[in-house]
Structures are given as C-alpha cells and as structure tokens.
Write a protein that holds these residues in place. Structure first.
Motif, short mmCIF file in Angstrom:
data_model
loop_
_atom_site.label_atom_id
_atom_site.label_comp_id
_atom_site.label_asym_id
_atom_site.label_seq_id
_atom_site.Cartn_x
_atom_site.Cartn_y
_atom_site.Cartn_z
N GLU A 124 0.83 -1.21 0.00
CA GLU A 124 0.00 0.00 0.00
C GLU A 124 0.87 1.26 0.00
OE1 GLU A 124 -3.13 0.44 -0.48
OE2 GLU A 124 -4.19 -1.41 0.02
N TYR A 125 2.02 1.20 0.64
CA TYR A 125 2.92 2.35 0.58
C TYR A 125 3.41 2.54 -0.86
CZ TYR A 125 6.57 5.67 1.87
OH TYR A 125 7.36 6.79 1.95
N ALA A 128 1.00 4.38 -2.93
CA ALA A 128 1.13 5.83 -2.76
C ALA A 128 2.31 6.37 -3.58
CB ALA A 128 1.29 6.17 -1.28
N GLU A 131 1.42 6.57 -7.21
CA GLU A 131 0.56 7.72 -7.47
C GLU A 131 1.40 9.00 -7.53
OE1 GLU A 131 -3.70 8.75 -5.96
OE2 GLU A 131 -2.29 9.48 -4.47
N ARG A 132 2.39 9.09 -6.66
CA ARG A 132 3.26 10.26 -6.65
C ARG A 132 3.96 10.42 -8.01
NH1 ARG A 132 6.83 10.65 -1.21
NH2 ARG A 132 5.11 11.69 -0.16
N VAL A 154 -4.06 6.76 -12.28
CA VAL A 154 -4.34 5.52 -11.53
C VAL A 154 -3.00 4.92 -11.13
CG1 VAL A 154 -5.28 3.19 -11.59
CG2 VAL A 154 -6.52 5.04 -12.72
N ARG B 220 -9.85 0.86 -11.86
CA ARG B 220 -9.29 1.74 -10.85
C ARG B 220 -9.63 1.15 -9.48
NH1 ARG B 220 -13.08 5.16 -9.29
NH2 ARG B 220 -11.39 6.32 -8.39
N ILE B 242 -6.53 6.82 -4.92
CA ILE B 242 -6.34 5.59 -4.16
C ILE B 242 -7.50 5.32 -3.22
CG2 ILE B 242 -4.93 4.56 -2.30
CD1 ILE B 242 -2.49 5.97 -3.62
N GLY B 244 -7.55 2.47 -0.59
CA GLY B 244 -6.68 1.36 -0.21
C GLY B 244 -6.65 1.06 1.26
N SER B 260 -6.90 9.05 -1.52
CA SER B 260 -6.14 10.21 -1.99
C SER B 260 -7.06 11.19 -2.72
CB SER B 260 -4.98 9.77 -2.89
OG SER B 260 -5.45 9.14 -4.06
N GLY B 263 -6.05 14.85 -2.63
CA GLY B 263 -4.66 15.19 -2.95
C GLY B 263 -3.77 13.99 -2.77
N GLN B 264 -3.12 13.89 -1.62
CA GLN B 264 -2.23 12.76 -1.33
C GLN B 264 -2.95 11.80 -0.39
OE1 GLN B 264 -1.68 15.96 -0.41
NE2 GLN B 264 -2.57 15.51 1.60
N PRO B 265 -2.45 10.56 -0.28
CA PRO B 265 -3.14 9.58 0.57
C PRO B 265 -3.22 10.02 2.03
CG PRO B 265 -1.48 8.51 -0.80
CD PRO B 265 -1.27 9.98 -0.94
N SER B 285 1.90 14.79 3.27
CA SER B 285 2.70 13.60 3.00
C SER B 285 1.80 12.38 2.81
CB SER B 285 3.67 13.38 4.16
OG SER B 285 2.93 13.28 5.35
N ILE B 286 2.44 11.23 2.57
CA ILE B 286 1.69 9.98 2.43
C ILE B 286 1.28 9.47 3.80
CG2 ILE B 286 1.94 7.53 1.83
CD1 ILE B 286 3.89 8.45 -0.42
N THR B 288 -0.88 6.13 5.10
CA THR B 288 -1.56 4.92 4.61
C THR B 288 -1.37 3.77 5.60
OG1 THR B 288 -1.80 3.46 2.69
CG2 THR B 288 0.44 4.15 3.25
N ASP B 304 5.15 9.25 5.68
CA ASP B 304 6.51 9.70 5.35
C ASP B 304 6.68 11.19 5.66
OD1 ASP B 304 5.15 10.89 3.27
OD2 ASP B 304 6.58 10.26 1.72
#
Lengths: 181, 428
Positions: A124-125, A128, A131-132, A154, B220, B242, B244, B260, B263-265, B285-286, B288, B304
C-alpha cells in the motif's frame, strides 16, 4: 530406460506448460525496447493499449506512418524512474513534452497516467509512491498547458510488474509511468 | 529408473491437484529450541478414516513452534486410552505429554475420543469425545489441537482459524489475480474472487464473516465488502485516486482506509452503515496502512511526513498522532498484537525488508524473520504467530514466524505468487 513413453511425454508436456506459464510474456519484458506488438492485453478486460512498457506502434489511433508529430499519439508511452524518486529524469523530458504537444493539439483526447513501482517495500505504501510518480507527470503536463480535464491518474503500485525477478534491471523496468490513451 | 518414474508421476499428480484447488503446503523452516516434546499416538480405528486425525494434530502442534512431536517410528507402544499408557515407556523417550485416542464410525461420520496425558506428572489432563461428519474430520482435528494447545500453554489455540490471501500469475497486462480463503494450515482453499485486474489488502471483519479488500476490476481501485460464505458483496468506496488499505474497527461498524481523493493519501474512517467518511490525518505527506488497536481507541499508520516511512499512532480521543518507530529509515505496515502491547511491522534492515517487533510504547525494534523480501505481516488472533508474504526463489510465498522469532514455517503454492495474507479472528 524404464520410463513409460506415455508418462514421459505427459511429463514433458506438463513441464513445457509450466515453463511457458512462467514466461508467458517473455520477450516483451524489456521496457526499453521498441516492440511493434499491440500493447493491449489479449482477452482481458484491461483497457490500456500500450501499457506494460511496450512502445506499441500498431495500437491506438492513426496507425499510419505519418510525420505530423501532433496528429498521432507519441509512440514512446513509458518513462522510467530512479529508486524511491518521482522526479522526471531529463532523458524522458522530451517524451513527456511530445505527449503534452499531442494533448494540446487534440483537446478531445484523454490520457490515463498509470504509476508503477518496483516490488520492494510494502504494497500500500508503494501504491502511494506510484501515485506520486503519475502525479509528477500530470503536473508536468499541466505546466505545459494540458487541460486537467484531459488527464487522470491511476496508481498500480507494485501490482503489475512488466519484468519478473529481483535484478536491478527488472526493478528499473517496473518503476514507470505509462501513458494510456 | 523406476524411482524416477515415480517421482515424475508424483510431480504430475502434485501439479494437477494443486492446479485444481490451489491449496498451500507447509514446510517447517525453523524449529524452536524450547519446544515441548510431545507424542501423538496414531488413533485406534484411524486406519479406515479418510483423514489421519492424529497426524493433523501433530502437524498443527509442530507448526505452532511450541511443540516438538515425537516421530511415529519411535513409538513402540501405541496405546489408545489413558488406562493403557505406561508412563515409564514414554518417560524413557523424553516425552513430556502424550495424546492418545480412538475413532469409531457412526451413522453420518465419526466419534473421536482423545485424552491428553502429562507424562512427568503421571496424570490425565483432559479428554473429550468429539463427533464430526466425514467431511469435517480436519475441523475436528483442529478443534482437538486447540484443546491440547490451550491446556498445556494456557494460550487459546488458533488452529481452527482461517487465512485469506491473494494469488497472482503472469506479467504486465496479462495477469490473473485470485482472492482465497483457506484453513490456517493452508488446506481447504476456497476461491472468493478472481480478476484480471489487481486484488489487494484483504481484511477480516471482527466476526470473521466478511472480507474488505481492494479490487481494480473497474480499472481503478475500489474497496469492496464481501460476505465469505454467501459471496454477497457491496462496493464500499470508489473515490477518485487511491482507495486502499482497509482495516475494520473492533466493533465491526467502521473501516479505516487510505484515500487520496483530496490530494495525497490520507487516513479516513468510513461508517459502514451511513457510508460517510471522516478524514483523520491532515498533512501533505503519504499517510496509509492504518491498523485499528484492539481496544478501538487508536490507529497505527505509515507516514513519510518525516522523510521516509515511519509508524505513527493516532489517538481517536485526542486527535493527536505520535511517531512510535525510530530505528532505521523504513518502517511500514504495522499491526498490533491482540493484547495491544506490541506492534509487528516491516522494517528495512541492512539485509532487506524484514518482519520486526517492537513494544508499542517504544523500546527496541527486534527483527524476527530470517527472510529479506517480506511484506504484509498479519498476527494470529492468539498472538503467537505472524504470517507474512515473502519470496522463495522467484515466487511469492506465505511464511509465518512465531512472535518471539524462534520458529517459522512456509506455505508455498505450487505455482504463481501468493501474497497479502490476512489471519482471521477466532471463528468459534
């Protein structure tokens, strides 16, 4: 040789099946080679022509060998990334620029940016991180004047590798963003 | 050459049968030096049964890492009831505990009587008569294993539980994914879902009836909740970006996840009944891989925000998140132990990505796996083992290690990759 002919041929046949199963996409694994095959999956419900790191030239629109750069989808549809980075490497800037030109010239065209990672780290990390990477390409295209409505992202994380194994070259091929039209 | 022929035939049969049911096999990779010697005598009347119940019990106890079963070939006496046990005989074999039993066919199945003996104390500890239908003999063996395990260790047995896992074959655009549920020993596998698009992150509901998971079947990611026995399911979330890492609250009403869409997760909590989502984390930041504490009051997650991934704990009461891992520059995908005292996570050491354990309130991080491409640790409901995904050669396999790191076993599949294991809660 006591091995019965039937058993032997059955065994050989099965071992071929096993080997074939393990390398069903062998030969198109190299993300840096210019394949000429249609990049879309066979008999699957996946949509993305040109995914899997192949630079298919017979898929997508306008299969003719025309020279008009902005009237056909650029052939190179995969760019690669360094480990743990989402920076677009200078060697791929021209690729992304070509897609930007195409998308600007074809405002009805839409692209889905698929972000991928190598297999190291947690799933899962990595989702992410993938996606980045795709977001970095989307931002770049946006700065180049592509409308946000033409783009979506995606992330597949590490779930769809194009190269198997634990070599650095396999990892490098799997760290990628693919342009799907 | 006769043996070669037999080996080939065995391989062919193995291939065919595994292709048919995708069961996992067990290989013990490390035995504990503190395992208790135990003898499980083949049950009288067992020769005519479709399953070797005593053998299943023996395999279960050995796999737990708590026991070192005596080999059958070393048993020159085979009692089937407590009265026939000669304690001196077994003491001379250094056996501390002995299980004896007998089975009788009944109308619709079998009646199995077992007794557990303490050899050094020269006494009968427990005994019970278990009835089982012919096709649930494995279930009966797991039940008996649970009774023996708990009587000796004072820890509830987890042999009657299940694991969910994901299989994958192929590369790139030509892949097949499967979601399966099997018994904790890898047998009785049942397909829950197949797709040519990725399936990820199965998570058991606290009542053991449902799985939440991520499926890309609409091209997706979306989170689904599926009833394992009926197959009935709903799409729980399908936001942009995401969807997830679903994880259930202990009361089964909510699912924490990573989305997400903004924006970000970030970590969100979905209320399953009214489908509302509440955003939990707020930063650039991420965030998750949430995990819910057994007491329901806090969440672990990976972030992170400090640079690389580290584990944070979010208090649902105070709304504060505190970093709790400080060893190394990659710590991710943490899970609580059932008592909430420890966390298990993936730690990048100088050898690779390994399963590690740390006290929740800090303290030393201890690597407990020997493999170096590990992912997705999931803790058994009794806290004794951690199952995780790793690589054996070029194949993804499931492996398990005892919480103290002393013993381990592997559950390879005959072909393709196996990954993303999730150990079920207690099911009875």
């Amino acid at each position: 040789m006591q091995l019965k002919p039937l058993a032997r041929s059955l065994a050989v046949a099965l071992s071929i099946v096993v080997i074939a199963g393990c390398s069903s996409t062998g030969g198109t694994q190299d993300g840096d080679s210019y394949g000429s095959q249609d990049g879309s999956g066979t008999g699957t419900s996946t949509s993305g022509a040109g995914t899997g790191g192949q630079y298919g030239s017979t898929s997508g629109s306008g299969a003719g060998a025309g020279q008009q750069a902005d009237s056909r989808i650029p052939e190179v549809r995969t760019i690669h990334f360094d480990f743990d980075r989402d920076t677009i490497k200078s060697e791929y800037e021209s690729v992304v620029m070509a897609h930007a030109r195409y998308l600007r010239a074809n405002p009805n065209s839409r692209v889905v940016l698929h972000g991928h990672t190598d297999e190291r780290g947690t799933r899962e990390y990595n989702m992410a991180l993938g996606e980045r990477r795709a977001n970095a390409v989307q931002r770049f295209l946006n700065i180049q004047g592509v409308s946000p409505s033409q783009m979506s992202v995606v992330s597949y994380g590490e779930e769809r590798p194009v190269a198997s194994g634990q070599s650095e070259s396999a990892y490098a091929q799997n760290r990628r963003v693919v342009f799907n039209y | 050459m006769q043996t070669i022929s037999k080996v080939w035939l065995f391989c062919v049969l193995l291939f065919v049968s595994s292709y048919a049911n995708a069961n996992l096999t067990i290989e013990i990779t490390r035995g504990s030096d503190q395992a208790l010697p135990i003898g499980i005598v083949p049950f009288a009347g067992g020769d005519n049964m479709p399953e070797d119940v005593a053998q299943i019990i023996q395999d279960n106890l050995e796999r737990s890492g708590f026991f070192a079963p005596l080999e059958r070939s070393a048993m020159f006496d085979r009692p089937s009831q407590a009265d026939d046990v000669e304690f001196g005989t077994w003491r001379s074999l250094d056996v501390r505990y002995l299980v004896v039993g007998r089975a009788q066919q009944t109308g619709s199945g079998y009646q199995i009587q077992f007794e557990l003996m303490d050899i050094s104390g020269q006494r009968r500890m427990i005994g019970e008569t278990v009835t089982a239908s012919t096709n649930d003999l494995r279930g009966a063996a797991h039940y008996i294993s649970d009774q023996i395990f708990e009587e000796i260790t004072d820890i509830r047995g987890a042999f009657s539980t299940q694991i969910a896992y994901v299989t994958a074959q192929g590369l790139g655009d030509n892949m097949q994914f499967g979601l399966y549920v099997a018994d904790a020993d890898g047998r009785n596998s049942q397909q829950v879902l197949t797709s040519d698009q990725p399936i990820m992150s199965p998570a058991w509901s606290p009542d053991g009836r449902k799985l939440a998971y991520v499926s890309f079947e609409t091209e997706r990611p979306a989170i689904y909740i599926q009833d394992v026995s009926t197959g009935q399911r709903i799409q729980a979330t399908s936001f942009d970006g995401i969807n997830g890492a679903p994880t259930w609250s202990p009361d089964g009403r909510k699912i924490a996840m990573s989305l997400s869409k903004d924006g970000q997760p970030e970590i969100y909590i979905l209320d399953i009944n009214n489908r509302s989502v509440e955003r939990i984390t707020q930063n650039s930041s991420i965030d998750t891989e949430p995990a819910w504490a057994p007491d329901g009051r806090s969440l672990l997650f990976t972030s992170d925000r400090s640079g690389g991934p580290q584990i944070y704990e979010y208090s649902l009461g105070s709304g504060e998140a505190n970093r709790i891992t400080f060893t190394g520059n990659y710590n991710a995908r943490a899970r609580y132990s059932p008592d909430g005292e420890y966390i298990f996570l993936i730690h990048r050491s100088n050898r690779g990505y390994q399963v590690a354990r740390q006290e929740r309130d800090g303290g030393r991080l201890v690597v407990i796996s020997e493999t170096t491409r590990d992912e997705s640790p999931s803790v058994a409901p009794n806290g004794t083992m951690v199952i995780f995904a790793t690589q054996q050669g070029s194949n993804g396999v499931l492996s398990a290690v005892s919480a103290d790191g002393r013993s381990s076993f592997r559950l390879p599949a005959a072909q393709g990759d196996v990954r993303d294991p999730a150990w079920s809660p207690f099911l009875n």
